[in-house]
Motif scaffolding. Structure first.
Motif, short mmCIF file in Angstrom:
data_model
loop_
_atom_site.label_atom_id
_atom_site.label_comp_id
_atom_site.label_asym_id
_atom_site.label_seq_id
_atom_site.Cartn_x
_atom_site.Cartn_y
_atom_site.Cartn_z
N GLU A 91 -21.26 42.31 -21.60
CA GLU A 91 -21.31 41.68 -22.71
C GLU A 91 -20.32 40.68 -23.16
OE1 GLU A 91 -21.82 43.39 -27.66
OE2 GLU A 91 -22.52 44.67 -25.76
N GLN A 128 -27.64 44.47 -29.07
CA GLN A 128 -27.76 42.77 -28.71
C GLN A 128 -29.35 42.83 -28.85
OE1 GLN A 128 -25.31 40.41 -26.94
NE2 GLN A 128 -23.95 40.47 -28.54
N ASP A 159 -35.14 38.90 -24.61
CA ASP A 159 -34.63 39.47 -25.58
C ASP A 159 -35.40 40.28 -26.53
OD1 ASP A 159 -31.72 39.27 -26.34
OD2 ASP A 159 -32.05 36.88 -25.58
N LYS A 166 -34.89 44.47 -34.96
CA LYS A 166 -33.94 44.08 -34.56
C LYS A 166 -33.62 44.38 -35.67
CE LYS A 166 -33.24 39.49 -33.99
NZ LYS A 166 -34.08 37.87 -34.37
N GLN A 173 -26.31 49.48 -34.67
CA GLN A 173 -25.27 49.19 -34.42
C GLN A 173 -24.13 49.46 -35.65
OE1 GLN A 173 -24.76 44.74 -34.46
NE2 GLN A 173 -26.76 44.87 -33.69
#
Length: 251
Positions: A91, A128, A159, A166, A173
């Motif tokens: 990452e 992410q 992604d 998201k 997170q």
């Protein structure tokens, strides 16, 4: 009166001695630089990988196309970091020289934090939204499953672009890693309402509700999961939609 003509001063001549000194100085600098770059004292003999569980020194050599024995100062650290960053497992990465003979590579590896259903099986995604693994049969989950949404035609390295997923990742997170490990599922009930479930023996529902006030709700979730371990009273659900969290005890 007769006009007095001013004599022109002769143009200053370049000093041959000054040019010679400048040449000698540049020559000495070149010799010193060549000594530093090619001296066996500053030869790469060790690659030290910091912060990685999977990435090894051998991996670094192969990915970055470097070898033991080459001059340390010929290695462009930015180029080495750029090559390493293309590896899906990595990452973030920083590379620095540690004199006299070591290259230090500090790595932050990608870690999956959730699983989601896709049109051909299941995908593991990192914080992410990067897909780090895919499989057809659901394996023993160590990370929460995001339900209520399905993504299509995505593969390792892609992604996730689903806006709801998201948002959930943004919420996750903000959670402690211990809290994430205590969750079995995060369900999208509707476009603006999500519910989480614990992986405890008797699953507890965490009504996160609207995907807003994420910092506050993540903090409340951390606190609740931490207290749940020592709470002697069985809990049916907790609701974070209100100003003050509402806890419903099990009957």
């Amino acid at each position: 009166m007769a006009e007095i003509k001013k004599k022109k001063r002769p143009a200053p001549k370049k000093s041959g001695r000054r040019l010679f000194k400048g040449f000698i100085f540049l020559l000495i600098c070149g010799v010193i630089l060549g000594f530093v770059v090619y001296s066996p004292i500053f030869t790469l003999t060790e690659i030290r990988v910091i912060g990685a569980n999977e990435i090894t020194a051998e991996d670094v050599k192969k990915i970055a196309n470097i070898y033991i024995g080459e001059p340390l100062f010929r290695l462009e650290t930015d180029q080495v970091a750029g090559r390493l960053s293309k590896d899906l497992r990595i990452e973030e990465v920083t590379v620095r020289r540690s004199l006299p003979h070591t290259l230090e590579v500090t790595v932050k590896e990608r870690k999956p934090i959730a699983t989601i259903v896709c049109n051909y099986g299941y995908l593991d995604i990192d914080r992410q939204g990067k897909i780090v693994d895919s499989y057809k049969t659901l394996k023993n989950m160590q990370i929460p499953m995001i339900t209520g949404a399905t993504v299509k035609d995505l593969y390792i390295g892609d992604d996730v672009d689903n806006p709801l997923v998201k948002k959930i990742l943004e919420f996750m997170q903000k959670l402690d890693e211990k809290s994430i490990n205590k969750l079995s599922e995060i369900a999208i009930v509707s476009e603006d309402y999500i519910v989480a479930y614990t992986n405890t023996e008797k699953s507890v529902q965490i009504r996160i509700g609207k995907i807003e006030r994420l910092d506050e709700k993540a903090r409340l979730t951390d606190d609740f999961l931490r207290d749940l371990e020592t709470n002697p009273n069985p809990v049916e659900y907790v609701d974070f939609n209100y100003t003050a969290p509402f806890i419903k005890l099990a009957q």
